[in-house]
Structures are given as structure tokens and as C-alpha cells.
Design a protein around this motif. Structure first.
Motif, mmCIF file in Angstrom:
data_model
loop_
_atom_site.group_PDB
_atom_site.id
_atom_site.type_symbol
_atom_site.label_atom_id
_atom_site.label_comp_id
_atom_site.label_asym_id
_atom_site.label_seq_id
_atom_site.Cartn_x
_atom_site.Cartn_y
_atom_site.Cartn_z
ATOM 1 N N ALA A 4 0.808 -1.206 -0.414
ATOM 2 C CA ALA A 4 -0.050 0.034 -0.287
ATOM 3 C C ALA A 4 0.964 1.478 -0.253
ATOM 4 O O ALA A 4 0.304 2.386 -0.468
ATOM 5 N N VAL A 5 2.333 1.579 0.241
ATOM 6 C CA VAL A 5 3.319 2.404 0.778
ATOM 7 C C VAL A 5 3.693 2.840 -0.251
ATOM 8 O O VAL A 5 3.970 3.881 -1.549
ATOM 9 N N GLY A 6 4.304 1.312 -1.307
ATOM 10 C CA GLY A 6 4.750 1.098 -2.148
ATOM 11 C C GLY A 6 3.651 2.313 -3.347
ATOM 12 O O GLY A 6 3.964 3.102 -4.336
ATOM 13 N N SER A 7 2.527 1.980 -3.055
ATOM 14 C CA SER A 7 1.632 2.268 -4.266
ATOM 15 C C SER A 7 0.843 3.444 -3.978
ATOM 16 O O SER A 7 0.914 4.357 -5.331
ATOM 17 N N ALA A 8 0.910 4.405 -2.934
ATOM 18 C CA ALA A 8 1.072 5.522 -2.247
ATOM 19 C C ALA A 8 1.767 6.274 -2.919
ATOM 20 O O ALA A 8 1.387 7.570 -3.189
ATOM 21 N N VAL A 9 3.197 6.129 -2.885
ATOM 22 C CA VAL A 9 3.675 7.001 -3.263
ATOM 23 C C VAL A 9 4.494 6.310 -4.348
ATOM 24 O O VAL A 9 5.194 7.567 -5.021
ATOM 25 N N GLY A 10 4.220 5.614 -4.877
ATOM 26 C CA GLY A 10 4.669 5.362 -6.411
ATOM 27 C C GLY A 10 3.698 5.373 -7.356
ATOM 28 O O GLY A 10 4.413 5.146 -9.074
ATOM 29 N N GLY A 11 2.507 5.865 -6.873
ATOM 30 C CA GLY A 11 1.391 5.899 -8.283
ATOM 31 C C GLY A 11 0.921 4.736 -9.328
ATOM 32 O O GLY A 11 0.549 4.580 -9.351
ATOM 33 N N GLY A 12 0.483 3.623 -7.856
ATOM 34 C CA GLY A 12 0.044 2.242 -8.321
ATOM 35 C C GLY A 12 2.059 1.223 -7.706
ATOM 36 O O GLY A 12 3.164 1.452 -8.046
ATOM 37 N N LEU A 13 2.147 -0.123 -7.821
ATOM 38 C CA LEU A 13 2.668 -1.273 -8.089
ATOM 39 C C LEU A 13 3.065 -1.692 -9.070
ATOM 40 O O LEU A 13 1.567 -1.845 -9.707
ATOM 41 N N PRO A 14 3.913 -1.756 -9.856
ATOM 42 C CA PRO A 14 4.600 -2.482 -10.612
ATOM 43 C C PRO A 14 4.790 -3.674 -10.590
ATOM 44 O O PRO A 14 3.928 -4.609 -9.718
ATOM 45 N N GLU A 15 4.675 -4.645 -11.802
ATOM 46 C CA GLU A 15 4.747 -6.232 -11.867
ATOM 47 C C GLU A 15 5.526 -6.417 -10.938
ATOM 48 O O GLU A 15 7.154 -6.046 -10.586
ATOM 49 N N PRO A 16 5.222 -7.594 -10.190
ATOM 50 C CA PRO A 16 6.568 -7.665 -8.944
ATOM 51 C C PRO A 16 7.746 -8.684 -9.963
ATOM 52 O O PRO A 16 8.276 -8.920 -10.803
ATOM 53 N N ARG A 17 8.373 -7.816 -9.258
ATOM 54 C CA ARG A 17 9.322 -8.147 -9.308
ATOM 55 C C ARG A 17 10.690 -7.231 -10.535
ATOM 56 O O ARG A 17 11.235 -7.672 -11.572
ATOM 57 N N ARG A 18 10.099 -6.602 -11.253
ATOM 58 C CA ARG A 18 10.480 -5.780 -12.328
ATOM 59 C C ARG A 18 10.551 -4.234 -11.817
ATOM 60 O O ARG A 18 9.454 -3.664 -11.570
ATOM 61 N N ALA A 19 11.186 -3.462 -12.496
ATOM 62 C CA ALA A 19 12.035 -2.067 -11.989
ATOM 63 C C ALA A 19 10.974 -1.827 -12.540
ATOM 64 O O ALA A 19 10.899 -1.087 -14.096
ATOM 65 N N SER A 20 10.490 -0.824 -11.652
ATOM 66 C CA SER A 20 9.411 0.270 -12.368
ATOM 67 C C SER A 20 10.569 1.947 -12.219
ATOM 68 O O SER A 20 10.173 2.211 -11.744
ATOM 69 N N LEU A 21 10.611 3.145 -13.773
ATOM 70 C CA LEU A 21 10.667 4.236 -13.380
ATOM 71 C C LEU A 21 9.056 4.955 -13.083
ATOM 72 O O LEU A 21 8.706 5.027 -13.337
ATOM 73 N N ARG A 22 9.448 5.712 -11.414
ATOM 74 C CA ARG A 22 8.031 6.866 -10.833
ATOM 75 C C ARG A 22 8.898 7.663 -10.669
ATOM 76 O O ARG A 22 9.772 8.104 -9.698
ATOM 77 N N ALA A 23 7.379 8.582 -10.502
ATOM 78 C CA ALA A 23 7.625 10.042 -9.708
ATOM 79 C C ALA A 23 6.975 9.279 -8.893
ATOM 80 O O ALA A 23 6.054 9.662 -8.586
#
Length: 427
Positions: free
Chosen positions: A37-56
Motif C-alpha cells: 500500500a505504501v509503495g503504491s501510494a508514493v509510486g502511483g501504483g505497484l509495478p509487476e512483481p520483481r520488475r523495476a519501474s521508473l516512477r515519480a
């Protein structure tokens, strides 16, 4: 440990898992039930598991904290056994502090030292031996220490101990079956050779106990320099440790206490000890130093004897001050001033030390594991000589409890699983 255990299911923790700022990258690890939930809140949603995603990364007000990589690792297949997020942010202090502040606002708390590893242990992702190996790996200063710690962190010791424990669990199940179903032919056949199997485990444990102890590798091979006053002990000590660690003087009795210094030579850890010159003296302080020198000689791994004339498996005779004095027969000529013989001495030290350290294919045991295995060996010896199956079962049970004290787990439940899996008891 207790606090981490009690709160692991309810609290979400975070910490900087990379080097101290400022740095090019700062890796923040978040573990616990709110990680997703925290990752989604600060990153605008969660990426696919174990995949790095560039976020603001944004705070709750919508302000951008940083442009970063977000990674999502759903539990339990994570390093801690819990849901886990990683934020790979720019490693400036202000950026890290801003992200930390937002994580606190989202209901997370800063992790206590070692708490991620404690959670991994509590959630069954690591056992105690692997945790200790990881600690040794972080503290390793020499190549030999690094290799041994890595083997342990990778589970080499756990696999060895676990193999013995599993074999004993099956033996315990067979003994229980013999007790509960006394007289049935298939059960009697299944218990044949149990004493031989127990003896085989005992011999393997004895072989493991014969391996050089882990403390010697972790703490270093202790090398004590002894000899009469003004024999060149402190000068040689300084040459071996590579610095002016001991006071050098022509005045007899200058060194009055033990001086220790750790150094690695060719990847082998050593602790060199300079001692007071051994002689009869009326000086009360020097007499204490001489007594400590004699005591250090008794406890050391290798002796550099500046008055000796022969070498054996734990001592090297040194003819010090070879630049001004003729060498004694049987002694290695060394001059710490000119460097003569120093390299040859280091080669001999490393050769002796390696014979005292675990081989690369061996798994070293520290005192706690050695004590445990000694106790296990004693129980197995008593199990073999037990006059009946009941006593044999009790000694095997105690041996299994010793393994559980190191590895964790429930030997009783494992024994029952093995028991019902191997025998058709409903006939």
C-alpha cells in the motif's frame, strides 16, 4: 528479537539498505503488511512483481519527492518472508530525509538494527546458522574469512546439520514404530541396522568436530613473539604488522605488557603478540610482564622463538638482527631493519597457519555448534548402548532437541510426519 517477533505481523518497517549519504543511489527497503500500500501510494501504483519501474515518487500532498525506481516483492517469497518494496532513489541527504518523512507519515517506522534479518529468521527465510554467516560476511576482513562466511551464509552448515537432523528424525520414527507395533514383521525389519546408522552419524559428527574451529579463522591465528630482552622482538613485531606499534629501545625491559595487533598476510588473518623479554628480574612490574609472556606462549597458535634453534608444527626459530649478528644453526635469519628473511618468514607463517585453518571444502564450527555436536554425539553413543527401544528413543529425542536449538523447527512434528509417511499403520 522478542519485539521483532511480536510485531512482525503488524508493523511495517523501512531503512536505508545502501551506504550512508551522500551517494549516487540510495536504496530504501520497506517490509511488512503495509509495504504494498505504501509503495503504491508514493509510486502511483505497484509495478509487476520483481520488475523495476521508473516512477515519480510523491507525498500525500502530491509534491514530487524524487524520480526513482520502484520494485515490488510480494511475500512470502522475499528476503524477510513479508511483502517488501524497494525504492532506488537519488542518494542525497535531503532526498532520503524527504522520503523517510513520507514513509513515517504513511504509518511505517524506522527498522531497528538487524531487524530485517531478524524477521527473515522468524519467518523461516533463514536459519540461525545462515544469519551468523551473514554477520561474519559483513565483518570479513580477509579473503579466507570472506570465503568461509559466504559458505555459511549460503547454508553449507545448515545443510550439514539439517542432513543429520533429517536422518535422526527418520530413525526416531522407526524406533517409535518398533515401540508401538512391537512384534509385527514389517516393523521389525524396518528397525534392523538402526544402531549401525546411528554409529555412522556419530562418525560424521566426530569428523566435523576435527575440523579447525571457526574462532581461529574469525579472530585470526595468534602468533606470539618470545625471547630474552633485547633480542629484537619489538622490531620484528613492527615489521610484521607494518607499523610502529611497539616501542623499540636498547634498554632491557622496555616491553612490559602484551601488545597485540591484527593484520592479514596473503589473505590469512593473524594476531601478532609482542611480549616482555623472558628473564629473571626483581622489578615487580617487569615480573608481571614476564609472567604474561609465559602465559601467552601457552595459549598461542604459533610461536616465533628468538632464542630457539628448531622448528616444529607450532613454532619457528628466528635468528633476529641478522644484519649484525651471525645466525644460529637451525634458526631462520631475519633482519627487520634490512628486510632480510621477512618474506621467507611470512611464507612459513602462512603455511603453518593454513594447516591450522579449515580447508576451503570444510565447514568450520564455532564453540556453540561444537558444544551442541559434542552433546549430540554423547546422546547417540548412549542410544547405541541403550538396553531397550524406549531408552534409545529418549536419547535420540534429546539429540534431535539439540539440533532444534540450533536450526529451529519442531522435531516432534517432523518425526510424526516421517512415521505416518513410512509405515502403513492402519492395517
Amino acid at each position: 528479537m522478542d519485539r521483532a517477533n511480536n510485531t512482525a505481523a503488524t508493523e511495517t518497517i523501512f531503512a536505508l539498505s545502501s551506504g550512508a549519504p551522500p551517494a549516487a543511489i540510495g536504496i530504501i527497503r520497506i517490509s511488512g503488511p503495509l509495504a504494498g500500500a505504501v509503495g503504491s501510494a508514493v509510486g502511483g501504483g505497484l509495478p509487476e512483481p520483481r520488475r523495476a519501474s521508473l516512477r515519480a515518487l510523491r507525498n500525500r500532498a502530491g509534491d514530487i519527492l524524487d524520480h526513482a525506481l520502484l520494485l515490488w516483492f510480494p511475500g512470502p517469497a522475499t528476503v524477510t518472508g513479508e511483502d517488501l518494496c524497494e525504492l532506488h532513489i537519488h542518494g542525497g541527504r535531503a532526498t532520503i530525509d524527504a522520503v523517510f518523512a513520507e514513509l513515517r507519515a504513511q504509518g511505517c517506522r524506522m527498522a531497528a538494527p538487524g531487524e530485517f534479518t531478524r524477521r527473515a529468521l522468524f519467518n523461516g527465510r533463514m536459519d540461525l546458522s545462515e544469519v551468523e554467516g551473514l554477520a561474519d560476511l559483513l565483518a570479513a576482513e580477509t579473503e579466507s574469512q570472506r570465503r568461509e562466511a559466504l559458505r555459511r551464509a549460503d547454508g553449507a552448515l545448515s545443510r550439514k546439520l539439517g542432513g543429520w537432523r533429517d536422518a535422526l528424525t527418520i530413525i526416531a520414527a522407526r524406533i517409535e514404530a518398533a515401540i508401538d507395533y512391537d512384534g509385527e514383521d514389517d516393523v521389525i525389519a524396518a528397525t534392523d541396522g538402526i544402531d549401525i546408522e546411528i554409529a555412522g552419524i556419530g562418525r560424521e559428527i566426530e569428523a566435523a568436530l576435527a575440523v579447525a574451529p571457526a574462532e581461529r579463522l574469525r579472530e585470526g591465528i595468534k602468533v606470539t613473539i618470545i625471547g630474552p630482552p633485547n633480542a629484537g622482538k619489538s622490531t620484528l613485531f613492527n615489521a610484521l604488522v607494518g607499523r610502529e606499534a611497539a616501542i623499540v629501545s636498547d634498554i632491557a625491559g622496555t616491553t612490559r605488557d602484551l601488545i597485540e595487533h591484527s593484520v592479514a598476510i596473503a589473505g590469512v588473518p593473524f594476531v601478532f603478540v609482542d611480549t616482555a623479554g623472558i628473564r629473571d628480574t626483581i622489578d615487580p612490574v617487569e615480573r608481571i610482564g614476564v609472567a604474561r609472556a609465559r602465559h601467552a606462549r601457552a595459549l598461542t597458535d604459533i610461536i616465533l622463538d628468538l632464542a630457539g634453534d628448531a622448528e616444529d608444527e607450532r613454532s619457528i626459530a628466528i635468528a633476529a638482527m641478522a644484519d649484525i649478528l651471525p645466525a644460529r644453526a637451525g634458526a631462520l635469519p631475519v633482519s627487520a631493519v634490512t628486510g632480510e628473511g621477512v618474506a621467507a618468514l611470512q611464507l612459513r607463517l602462512c603455511a603453518l597457519a593454513r594447516s591450522m585453518l579449515p580447508a576451503e571444502t570444510e565447514v568450520a564450527l564455532d564453540r556453540r555448534y561444537r558444544d551442541m555436536l559434542i552433546a549430540v554425539g554423547g546422546e547417540l553413543a548412549q542410544a547405541r548402548s541403550a538396553p531397550d527401544m524406549l531408552l534409545m528413543a529418549e536419547h535420540v529425542r534429546i539429540a534431535l532437541a539439540q539440533f532444534d536449538g540450533i536450526l529451529g523447527g519442531d522435531a516432534v512434528e517432523d518425526m510424526l510426519d516421517a512415521l505416518f509417511g513410512r509405515f502403513c499403520l492402519g492395517k
